[in-house]
Write a protein that holds these residues in place. Sequence first.
Motif, PDB file in Angstrom:
ATOM      1  N   THR A   1      35.807  31.819  38.257  1.00  0.00           N
ATOM      2  CA  THR A   1      36.145  31.996  37.301  1.00  0.00           C
ATOM      3  C   THR A   1      36.903  33.304  36.938  1.00  0.00           C
ATOM      4  O   THR A   1      35.862  34.401  37.202  1.00  0.00           O
ATOM      5  CB  THR A   1      35.392  31.826  36.031  1.00  0.00           C
ATOM      6  OG1 THR A   1      35.006  30.320  36.039  1.00  0.00           O
ATOM      7  CG2 THR A   1      36.318  32.047  34.790  1.00  0.00           C
ATOM      8  N   MET A   2      37.969  33.703  36.504  1.00  0.00           N
ATOM      9  CA  MET A   2      38.666  35.086  36.604  1.00  0.00           C
ATOM     10  C   MET A   2      38.664  35.450  35.152  1.00  0.00           C
ATOM     11  O   MET A   2      39.167  34.885  34.312  1.00  0.00           O
ATOM     12  CB  MET A   2      39.899  35.124  37.268  1.00  0.00           C
ATOM     13  CG  MET A   2      40.040  34.835  38.704  1.00  0.00           C
ATOM     14  SD  MET A   2      39.090  35.600  39.699  1.00  0.00           S
ATOM     15  CE  MET A   2      39.159  34.742  41.317  1.00  0.00           C
ATOM     16  N   HIS A   3      38.252  36.768  34.853  1.00  0.00           N
ATOM     17  CA  HIS A   3      38.566  37.197  33.405  1.00  0.00           C
ATOM     18  C   HIS A   3      39.062  38.620  33.271  1.00  0.00           C
ATOM     19  O   HIS A   3      38.854  39.479  34.182  1.00  0.00           O
ATOM     20  CB  HIS A   3      37.066  37.468  32.896  1.00  0.00           C
ATOM     21  CG  HIS A   3      36.037  36.373  33.016  1.00  0.00           C
ATOM     22  ND1 HIS A   3      35.461  35.440  32.008  1.00  0.00           N
ATOM     23  CD2 HIS A   3      35.482  35.901  34.253  1.00  0.00           C
ATOM     24  CE1 HIS A   3      34.693  34.564  32.575  1.00  0.00           C
ATOM     25  NE2 HIS A   3      34.573  34.952  33.876  1.00  0.00           N
ATOM     26  N   ALA A   4      40.114  38.892  32.383  1.00  0.00           N
ATOM     27  CA  ALA A   4      40.493  40.117  31.952  1.00  0.00           C
ATOM     28  C   ALA A   4      39.831  40.770  31.177  1.00  0.00           C
ATOM     29  O   ALA A   4      39.678  40.327  29.963  1.00  0.00           O
ATOM     30  CB  ALA A   4      42.023  39.983  32.104  1.00  0.00           C
TER      31      ALA A   4
ATOM     32  N   THR B   1      30.827  33.866  41.781  1.00  0.00           N
ATOM     33  CA  THR B   1      31.447  32.813  40.725  1.00  0.00           C
ATOM     34  C   THR B   1      32.231  33.146  39.785  1.00  0.00           C
ATOM     35  O   THR B   1      33.081  32.230  39.280  1.00  0.00           O
ATOM     36  CB  THR B   1      30.076  31.965  40.243  1.00  0.00           C
ATOM     37  OG1 THR B   1      29.393  32.830  39.337  1.00  0.00           O
ATOM     38  CG2 THR B   1      29.080  31.674  41.174  1.00  0.00           C
ATOM     39  N   ASP B   2      32.200  34.375  39.428  1.00  0.00           N
ATOM     40  CA  ASP B   2      33.023  34.907  38.334  1.00  0.00           C
ATOM     41  C   ASP B   2      33.312  36.352  38.621  1.00  0.00           C
ATOM     42  O   ASP B   2      32.479  37.080  39.271  1.00  0.00           O
ATOM     43  CB  ASP B   2      32.260  34.863  36.960  1.00  0.00           C
ATOM     44  CG  ASP B   2      32.054  33.728  36.399  1.00  0.00           C
ATOM     45  OD1 ASP B   2      32.680  33.181  35.323  1.00  0.00           O
ATOM     46  OD2 ASP B   2      30.978  32.760  37.001  1.00  0.00           O
ATOM     47  N   PHE B   3      34.472  36.722  38.288  1.00  0.00           N
ATOM     48  CA  PHE B   3      35.102  38.099  38.456  1.00  0.00           C
ATOM     49  C   PHE B   3      35.887  38.481  37.026  1.00  0.00           C
ATOM     50  O   PHE B   3      36.209  37.754  36.445  1.00  0.00           O
ATOM     51  CB  PHE B   3      36.114  38.151  39.544  1.00  0.00           C
ATOM     52  CG  PHE B   3      35.708  38.154  40.819  1.00  0.00           C
ATOM     53  CD1 PHE B   3      34.829  39.166  41.361  1.00  0.00           C
ATOM     54  CD2 PHE B   3      35.760  36.979  41.574  1.00  0.00           C
ATOM     55  CE1 PHE B   3      34.336  39.011  42.799  1.00  0.00           C
ATOM     56  CE2 PHE B   3      35.382  36.814  42.946  1.00  0.00           C
ATOM     57  CZ  PHE B   3      34.677  37.704  43.460  1.00  0.00           C
TER      58      PHE B   3
ATOM     59  N   VAL C   1      40.253  50.760  40.512  1.00  0.00           N
ATOM     60  CA  VAL C   1      40.155  49.626  39.388  1.00  0.00           C
ATOM     61  C   VAL C   1      38.652  49.328  39.756  1.00  0.00           C
ATOM     62  O   VAL C   1      38.050  49.426  40.585  1.00  0.00           O
ATOM     63  CB  VAL C   1      41.053  48.394  39.928  1.00  0.00           C
ATOM     64  CG1 VAL C   1      40.767  47.857  41.074  1.00  0.00           C
ATOM     65  CG2 VAL C   1      40.924  47.623  38.844  1.00  0.00           C
ATOM     66  N   THR C   2      38.039  48.935  38.577  1.00  0.00           N
ATOM     67  CA  THR C   2      36.666  48.459  38.629  1.00  0.00           C
ATOM     68  C   THR C   2      36.806  46.702  38.157  1.00  0.00           C
ATOM     69  O   THR C   2      37.232  46.256  37.345  1.00  0.00           O
ATOM     70  CB  THR C   2      36.071  48.902  37.182  1.00  0.00           C
ATOM     71  OG1 THR C   2      35.852  50.133  37.470  1.00  0.00           O
ATOM     72  CG2 THR C   2      34.419  48.414  37.160  1.00  0.00           C
ATOM     73  N   VAL C   3      35.898  46.368  39.338  1.00  0.00           N
ATOM     74  CA  VAL C   3      35.899  44.791  39.414  1.00  0.00           C
ATOM     75  C   VAL C   3      34.347  44.595  39.083  1.00  0.00           C
ATOM     76  O   VAL C   3      33.592  44.999  39.690  1.00  0.00           O
ATOM     77  CB  VAL C   3      36.512  44.131  40.661  1.00  0.00           C
ATOM     78  CG1 VAL C   3      35.973  42.519  40.450  1.00  0.00           C
ATOM     79  CG2 VAL C   3      37.889  44.554  40.594  1.00  0.00           C
ATOM     80  N   TYR C   4      33.893  43.432  38.273  1.00  0.00           N
ATOM     81  CA  TYR C   4      32.534  42.977  38.047  1.00  0.00           C
ATOM     82  C   TYR C   4      32.567  41.783  38.655  1.00  0.00           C
ATOM     83  O   TYR C   4      33.426  40.808  38.644  1.00  0.00           O
ATOM     84  CB  TYR C   4      31.994  43.086  36.584  1.00  0.00           C
ATOM     85  CG  TYR C   4      31.998  44.246  36.011  1.00  0.00           C
ATOM     86  CD1 TYR C   4      30.846  45.161  36.161  1.00  0.00           C
ATOM     87  CD2 TYR C   4      32.995  44.935  35.398  1.00  0.00           C
ATOM     88  CE1 TYR C   4      30.650  46.358  35.566  1.00  0.00           C
ATOM     89  CE2 TYR C   4      33.045  46.254  34.588  1.00  0.00           C
ATOM     90  CZ  TYR C   4      31.869  46.893  34.958  1.00  0.00           C
ATOM     91  OH  TYR C   4      31.838  48.118  34.157  1.00  0.00           O
ATOM     92  N   ALA C   5      31.388  41.426  39.206  1.00  0.00           N
ATOM     93  CA  ALA C   5      31.053  40.139  40.106  1.00  0.00           C
ATOM     94  C   ALA C   5      29.758  39.429  39.541  1.00  0.00           C
ATOM     95  O   ALA C   5      28.842  40.201  39.439  1.00  0.00           O
ATOM     96  CB  ALA C   5      31.268  39.848  41.279  1.00  0.00           C
TER      97      ALA C   5
ATOM     98  N   ARG D   1      28.878  45.668  40.489  1.00  0.00           N
ATOM     99  CA  ARG D   1      30.016  46.407  39.909  1.00  0.00           C
ATOM    100  C   ARG D   1      30.835  47.079  41.176  1.00  0.00           C
ATOM    101  O   ARG D   1      30.117  47.540  41.853  1.00  0.00           O
ATOM    102  CB  ARG D   1      29.812  47.392  38.940  1.00  0.00           C
ATOM    103  CG  ARG D   1      30.873  48.658  38.625  1.00  0.00           C
ATOM    104  CD  ARG D   1      30.351  49.559  37.515  1.00  0.00           C
ATOM    105  NE  ARG D   1      31.469  50.613  37.326  1.00  0.00           N
ATOM    106  CZ  ARG D   1      31.564  50.989  36.467  1.00  0.00           C
ATOM    107  NH1 ARG D   1      31.015  50.883  35.170  1.00  0.00           N
ATOM    108  NH2 ARG D   1      32.711  52.019  36.427  1.00  0.00           N
ATOM    109  N   PHE D   2      32.104  46.848  41.199  1.00  0.00           N
ATOM    110  CA  PHE D   2      32.816  47.476  42.334  1.00  0.00           C
ATOM    111  C   PHE D   2      33.649  48.423  41.796  1.00  0.00           C
ATOM    112  O   PHE D   2      34.799  48.004  41.096  1.00  0.00           O
ATOM    113  CB  PHE D   2      33.575  46.366  43.023  1.00  0.00           C
ATOM    114  CG  PHE D   2      32.649  45.363  43.903  1.00  0.00           C
ATOM    115  CD1 PHE D   2      32.295  45.765  45.254  1.00  0.00           C
ATOM    116  CD2 PHE D   2      32.351  44.215  43.325  1.00  0.00           C
ATOM    117  CE1 PHE D   2      31.552  44.736  46.031  1.00  0.00           C
ATOM    118  CE2 PHE D   2      31.734  43.214  43.846  1.00  0.00           C
ATOM    119  CZ  PHE D   2      31.289  43.501  45.268  1.00  0.00           C
ATOM    120  N   ASP D   3      33.753  49.809  42.133  1.00  0.00           N
ATOM    121  CA  ASP D   3      34.852  50.722  41.781  1.00  0.00           C
ATOM    122  C   ASP D   3      35.668  50.983  43.107  1.00  0.00           C
ATOM    123  O   ASP D   3      34.983  51.500  43.935  1.00  0.00           O
ATOM    124  CB  ASP D   3      34.325  51.980  41.408  1.00  0.00           C
ATOM    125  CG  ASP D   3      33.496  51.885  39.870  1.00  0.00           C
ATOM    126  OD1 ASP D   3      33.893  51.224  39.078  1.00  0.00           O
ATOM    127  OD2 ASP D   3      32.474  52.296  39.806  1.00  0.00           O
TER     128      ASP D   3
END
Length: 543
Positions: free
Chosen positions: A109-112, A207-209, A221-225, A237-239
């Motif tokens: 599942t992707m979230h903005a 399972t989610d980003f 960009v910051t991506v959480y998972a 958390r990925f910066d």
Amino acid sequence: MQRRTLLKASLALASMGLPAIPAFAQPREAETDEPTFDFDWLKAHAKSLAGEPYRSRVEDLPESLATLAPLDYQKITYDRNKALWTGDTRTDLRMHFFHVGMQFDKPVTMHAVDPDSGRSRVIHFRPELFDYASSGIDPATLEGRDLGFAGFRLAVNGEGNPIQEVAAFLGASYFRAIDENKQYGLSARGLAVDTALDRAEEFPDFTDFWFVHPKDGSQQVTVYALLDSPSVAGAYRFDIDCQDKGVVMTVAMDIYTRKDIERLGIAPMTSMFLKGTSQPQARDTIHPQVHDSDRLEMWRGNGEWVCRPLFNPKSLQYNAFTDENPKGFGLVQHDHDFNNYRDDVAWYNKRPSLWVEPIGDWGKGDIALIELPTVGETIDNIGAFWIPEAPVKADQHLSYGYKLYWWPLPPVGPTLAQVEKTWTGMGNVPEGWIPGDKSPDQYARRFAVDFVGDPLDKLPGNTPVEVQVEVSRGKLGMVQARRFEPIKGYRAIFDWVPDDPSDAAVSIRLFLRTGDRPLTETWLYQWVPPKADERHYADSPEP
């Protein structure tokens, strides 16, 4: 580690090694807002999830998707103008998503996330966003199902509208990125659980980003998972910083265990090593070397630099290098000379290295190295990660931070000379010996290690240079060090001589010194000798 799971992972990663394909979807305007999102919320969510029984997310995909061949899967493309942040002049970064299909049957599942309000919205799958031409998929059969996505690509939208893919997350918790040479290579993972034990390895899934809109003009960009598996749930958390030299990822992870874990791997990475200078006959191929990485480099907590060349063994080899508060480690592609590969398809000379820089003190533990046998270059047969010394028990919270450098070479290096190449051949014979000459009295194996760099390249010619070498079993024959002028370095040469018929692995440790002063990093190697009845010279080339 099972071959089947390795093959499954390698197929997933191979699909990302093709030229970048335009992809995927923007969030709908009429989404329902989710609760305010931040890392604290995600950590609390992961902790709560770990307190519940694990539930698999495997989905019964339509048969047409589940049975897709890899080449047909790769034909599913999307209008790049629908990628996340398309048309936004504040950033050149774009998020593209992978379609579910083949073994990718766990929807992600992707979230903005809006960086100002902290509100997030789900990005829904819709078949009309994809181009299925030539893939054999009828999009009408997918209507009415929110299948989710398999993963995502991060790309940079440059001048003239070209898209440059820089990182991708696809399959379980696998991900990888490129450096300045614009070529994918080895992979990283979110977590390793029970790797190389006498049972099936566990592969946790992202399972989610959550994607946070980049700051104006930023290349970061910051991506959480969210990670989940039968043994553990975790918040990441990925910066991700897209630099000229390559991608740098700053990772923060908090994991919460459901059960005891025998072997927990932190900052794991996987690579491929088929053949190199010390194993030219590992596979009969037209290319002199075939590998994504050629060594494990370690900067130990005590300041020592260690180089462990990789090996394609006949059976699984597991090694653990004990350390305390390591300064860094990584799988390195040190050799970037095209002439040593002669491959203009795979471009192994352009493959990135991956360096882990711990943030904070990691305490006591081991840097683990797993080497598996392989006869093909599509399967990752090398693994490395950090194992904490303390046993990992159920209902435990562990937190780690580290940086990942996807660069041609690590951002740091030793102040001593480094290993350039490793060679092996027949021992206990003079140079130029050929089959048919009088055989030596006893079998031996010869090793040559080439070192280059400061301070070797500045040593006066009369400096006495010695080889400091130790072997875990057997004995040493000839040992010497000599100036190797063509490479402006030194070559250490020694013979290993067996003293029993065992074919158990031999561990070797070596460095060069003058008096009490070390001149080089430490070379570590593990070699498996042939069986006693195979120790002859004329008939059987060594693997």
